[in-house]
Design a protein around this motif. Sequence first.
Motif, PDB file in Angstrom:
ATOM      1  N   SER B 135       0.949  -1.235  -0.095  1.00  0.00           N
ATOM      2  CA  SER B 135       0.051   0.018  -0.022  1.00  0.00           C
ATOM      3  C   SER B 135       0.837   1.309   0.023  1.00  0.00           C
ATOM      4  CB  SER B 135      -1.109  -0.019   1.114  1.00  0.00           C
ATOM      5  OG  SER B 135      -0.176   0.258   2.547  1.00  0.00           O
ATOM      6  N   TRP B 136       2.363   1.294   0.108  1.00  0.00           N
ATOM      7  CA  TRP B 136       2.842   2.239   0.280  1.00  0.00           C
ATOM      8  C   TRP B 136       3.265   2.893  -1.128  1.00  0.00           C
ATOM      9  CZ3 TRP B 136       8.054   0.308   3.148  1.00  0.00           C
ATOM     10  CH2 TRP B 136       7.564  -0.256   4.358  1.00  0.00           C
ATOM     11  N   GLN B 137       2.808   4.342  -1.060  1.00  0.00           N
ATOM     12  CA  GLN B 137       2.762   5.252  -2.370  1.00  0.00           C
ATOM     13  C   GLN B 137       4.076   5.946  -2.179  1.00  0.00           C
ATOM     14  OE1 GLN B 137       0.067   5.459  -4.702  1.00  0.00           O
ATOM     15  NE2 GLN B 137      -0.620   3.571  -3.324  1.00  0.00           N
ATOM     16  N   LEU B 138       5.071   5.614  -2.765  1.00  0.00           N
ATOM     17  CA  LEU B 138       6.179   6.313  -2.849  1.00  0.00           C
ATOM     18  C   LEU B 138       6.409   7.464  -4.000  1.00  0.00           C
ATOM     19  CD1 LEU B 138       7.221   3.740  -1.356  1.00  0.00           C
ATOM     20  CD2 LEU B 138       9.405   3.774  -2.711  1.00  0.00           C
ATOM     21  N   SER B 139       6.989   8.492  -3.700  1.00  0.00           N
ATOM     22  CA  SER B 139       7.028   9.546  -4.515  1.00  0.00           C
ATOM     23  C   SER B 139       8.058   9.189  -5.592  1.00  0.00           C
ATOM     24  CB  SER B 139       7.576  10.856  -3.874  1.00  0.00           C
ATOM     25  OG  SER B 139       9.004  10.641  -3.234  1.00  0.00           O
ATOM     26  N   ALA B 140       8.013  10.007  -6.794  1.00  0.00           N
ATOM     27  CA  ALA B 140       8.911   9.848  -7.934  1.00  0.00           C
ATOM     28  C   ALA B 140      10.513   9.395  -7.748  1.00  0.00           C
ATOM     29  CB  ALA B 140       8.706  10.806  -9.101  1.00  0.00           C
ATOM     30  N   ASP B 141      11.015  10.225  -6.964  1.00  0.00           N
ATOM     31  CA  ASP B 141      12.269  10.005  -6.861  1.00  0.00           C
ATOM     32  C   ASP B 141      12.826  10.587  -5.408  1.00  0.00           C
ATOM     33  OD1 ASP B 141      15.132   9.559  -7.404  1.00  0.00           O
ATOM     34  OD2 ASP B 141      15.255  11.756  -8.088  1.00  0.00           O
ATOM     35  N   PRO B 142      12.375   9.688  -4.287  1.00  0.00           N
ATOM     36  CA  PRO B 142      12.838   9.992  -2.983  1.00  0.00           C
ATOM     37  C   PRO B 142      14.255   9.909  -2.641  1.00  0.00           C
ATOM     38  CG  PRO B 142      11.563   8.121  -2.856  1.00  0.00           C
ATOM     39  CD  PRO B 142      11.520   8.569  -4.524  1.00  0.00           C
ATOM     40  N   ALA B 143      14.841  10.784  -1.820  1.00  0.00           N
ATOM     41  CA  ALA B 143      16.179  10.353  -1.356  1.00  0.00           C
ATOM     42  C   ALA B 143      16.121   9.144  -0.637  1.00  0.00           C
ATOM     43  CB  ALA B 143      16.587  11.490  -0.456  1.00  0.00           C
ATOM     44  N   TYR B 144      14.991   8.482   0.150  1.00  0.00           N
ATOM     45  CA  TYR B 144      15.016   7.430   0.908  1.00  0.00           C
ATOM     46  C   TYR B 144      13.531   7.194   1.285  1.00  0.00           C
ATOM     47  CZ  TYR B 144      15.221  10.882   4.989  1.00  0.00           C
ATOM     48  OH  TYR B 144      14.984  11.895   5.703  1.00  0.00           O
ATOM     49  N   LEU B 145      13.285   6.173   1.823  1.00  0.00           N
ATOM     50  CA  LEU B 145      11.999   5.792   2.362  1.00  0.00           C
ATOM     51  C   LEU B 145      12.272   5.322   3.873  1.00  0.00           C
ATOM     52  CD1 LEU B 145      10.115   3.044   3.314  1.00  0.00           C
ATOM     53  CD2 LEU B 145       8.923   4.955   2.367  1.00  0.00           C
ATOM     54  N   PHE B 146      11.507   6.104   4.742  1.00  0.00           N
ATOM     55  CA  PHE B 146      11.707   5.913   6.157  1.00  0.00           C
ATOM     56  C   PHE B 146      10.598   5.007   6.806  1.00  0.00           C
ATOM     57  CE2 PHE B 146      11.199   6.775  10.601  1.00  0.00           C
ATOM     58  CZ  PHE B 146      12.727   7.414  11.016  1.00  0.00           C
ATOM     59  N   VAL B 147      11.073   4.255   7.442  1.00  0.00           N
ATOM     60  CA  VAL B 147      10.116   3.248   8.306  1.00  0.00           C
ATOM     61  C   VAL B 147      10.484   3.170   9.777  1.00  0.00           C
ATOM     62  CG1 VAL B 147      11.028   1.298   7.339  1.00  0.00           C
ATOM     63  CG2 VAL B 147       8.677   1.357   8.271  1.00  0.00           C
ATOM     64  N   CYS B 148       9.672   3.196  10.923  1.00  0.00           N
ATOM     65  CA  CYS B 148      10.081   2.759  12.124  1.00  0.00           C
ATOM     66  C   CYS B 148       9.556   1.244  12.089  1.00  0.00           C
ATOM     67  CB  CYS B 148       9.407   3.644  13.283  1.00  0.00           C
ATOM     68  SG  CYS B 148       9.555   3.230  14.839  1.00  0.00           S
ATOM     69  N   THR B 149      10.471   0.223  12.128  1.00  0.00           N
ATOM     70  CA  THR B 149      10.038  -0.993  12.050  1.00  0.00           C
ATOM     71  C   THR B 149       9.508  -1.776  13.280  1.00  0.00           C
ATOM     72  OG1 THR B 149      12.394  -1.650  12.327  1.00  0.00           O
ATOM     73  CG2 THR B 149      11.590  -1.845  10.118  1.00  0.00           C
ATOM     74  N   ASN B 150       9.664  -0.813  14.455  1.00  0.00           N
ATOM     75  CA  ASN B 150       8.929  -1.298  15.888  1.00  0.00           C
ATOM     76  C   ASN B 150       8.841  -0.158  16.780  1.00  0.00           C
ATOM     77  OD1 ASN B 150       8.364  -3.675  17.845  1.00  0.00           O
ATOM     78  ND2 ASN B 150       9.257  -2.164  18.992  1.00  0.00           N
TER      79      ASN B 150
END
Lengths: 365, 365
Positions: B135-150
């Motif tokens: 379901s993640w909607q990434l932008s066209a050219d992000p520097a990175y994708l951030f997620v807090c895994t817990n």
Amino acid sequence: MSRVWNFSAGPAALPEEVLRQAAEEMLDWHGAGMGVMEMSHRGKEFISIAEQAEADLRELLAVPADYRVLFMQGGAIAENAIIPLNLLGERDTADYVLTGSWSVKSAKEAARYGKVNLAASAEASGWTSVPVLESWQLSADPAYLFVCTNETIGGVEYAADPDLARIGRAEVPVVADMSSHILSRVIDVSRYGLIFGGAQKNIGPAGLTIVIVREDLLGRASPHCPTAFDYKTVAEAGSMYNTPPTYAIYIAGLVFQWLKRQGGVAAMEARNIAKARLLYDYLDGSDFYENRIDPVCRSRMNVPFFLKNEALNDAFLTGAREAGLLQLKGHKSVGGMRASIYNAMPIEGVAALVDYLKTFAARHG
Amino acid sequence: MSRVWNFSAGPAALPEEVLRQAAEEMLDWHGAGMGVMEMSHRGKEFISIAEQAEADLRELLAVPADYRVLFMQGGAIAENAIIPLNLLGERDTADYVLTGSWSVKSAKEAARYGKVNLAASAEASGWTSVPVLESWQLSADPAYLFVCTNETIGGVEYAADPDLARIGRAEVPVVADMSSHILSRVIDVSRYGLIFGGAQKNIGPAGLTIVIVREDLLGRASPHCPTAFDYKTVAEAGSMYNTPPTYAIYIAGLVFQWLKRQGGVAAMEARNIAKARLLYDYLDGSDFYENRIDPVCRSRMNVPFFLKNEALNDAFLTGAREAGLLQLKGHKSVGGMRASIYNAMPIEGVAALVDYLKTFAARHG
């Protein structure tokens, strides 16, 4: 091995009493059933530790009520950026006094954030003296004046608090890097806008930075300043905007209590004067060793010295190690030897060093 | 008091073996004549400690050779700024997945440095679930994708490493805040561009931040990034551009050795599964308590739960304390209770908690 005399410039020797207490309390602090390292920073046990540490530091340095004490992270090197990020505000210039490696590094980092005016520099002396206050050339409207009041590497120290009123610039806040001599002598905090220091020389473990800042300097942070390093945010959160380095604060607190048992900062200053005199007097009277720093600004904490015959350096260090005298090698940028004799070094350690200096000179002179 | 069962979310319980060893070595590490806190970070003793800690961490997490391990300061909260300052580079956008308090805070801080695209958010669920990768909607050219895994506060955890190749975006580096579950389970480091965590939950003392970063992400720092927090500078200096938090690194190293003696991360994961199952199974089977998190993303480390009759909360906590079960109060933003059951919490501690839950329910149900 039994305990050695540790002349490290930092991280450095800590009082044995402090280490013994820390070891005893490692698994169970005051009946809490857990060690300090395991405590929530928001629990009543740790809050009492942090509050006591701050109260003791305030008492030891007679910190006025309009100053905030912050427990931060990143050391003095991070502060070199955090300070201009917080204090430049709407001004574009900060004034820097250069007295050696650390202030040069501080000015270089500040120049990434604003205009740096070199108010004074001791470079022409080969960093063996410090520019007197009366020679400082301040800019028209600096955000602050930065000075490193004790240079750990060069071994120079300002003998008195800088009083900008004496040069008609009382309105300029003085920012002082006191990393390597904080708590070694009585200071007048009101002469400064901000005092900071990495703890790992004269206070406690590496990883804790002490900042003492006048309240009116809060709230000027740049939009580029990370929130965790915005002094106003840190102050308003009681140094708990992020999880503080809890164990380092605890050890610093034990050191503050030890200092109070020693009679406080004035008593410690008298001992530091006696320790420094013992070592400098011997070096000055010797044909075998020399200290090259102008006597009016010799550091009581960091004593660099040279063997006149530098071919003997390795033999000197080997013999010192065998005699239980460690970490005497000078910083690579200066060469020779350096003895750091912070608060936790008793006069017996300095006497042992002088004995070794004499013995080595007699054998090789 | 004897040792308690400490359910603090962090700083948190440490293995008793580690604390005992630290206490024994406090005044004299391996015959050096000084404690670890007193050692120069540039001396051979401490360098051997730091190198061993890094080697053990690399072994435990199977860190590939093209990743650097950095020992930093400032905690995860400072990294919320340090990450965009280092990784945005010439791009203007970073993508953030919101799963609770910590990722919201991370995104807010990042928005001070660049454009934040919300790739996904679980807010509509009341933070009781996590958005699935698809379901993640990434932008066209992000520097990175951030997620807090817990998420420590909400008690949600991604059950698997995010593999952006599955959504056709393998080129985007994943930056993961693993503060509260690093080393609790086997991970595939190669799925990430950068992994970071404050040490004070599953590793060691507060004041140490672990960063594991792929080498190609170094060297992009903004001119506003303090030099002490420039990953490239830190990496090139072997985490000694500034004085590192030496004692915290030493304790982390002892924890890594303890983990190896426990059989490593896979063995620890099996224990963590068993611990979490014991607690969740009891909660799910009870009419007296409840956990409100979607079972597919329940955290193995942080277990928030509620008494259905919240008027009994104070009695519950008082009784828990009397039974030697501490720091069970939930985060103020969530309410109720929370049991953090990190690596250092043995199954006996979880069993003691379940026993207490049963006893309390029987008495008040």
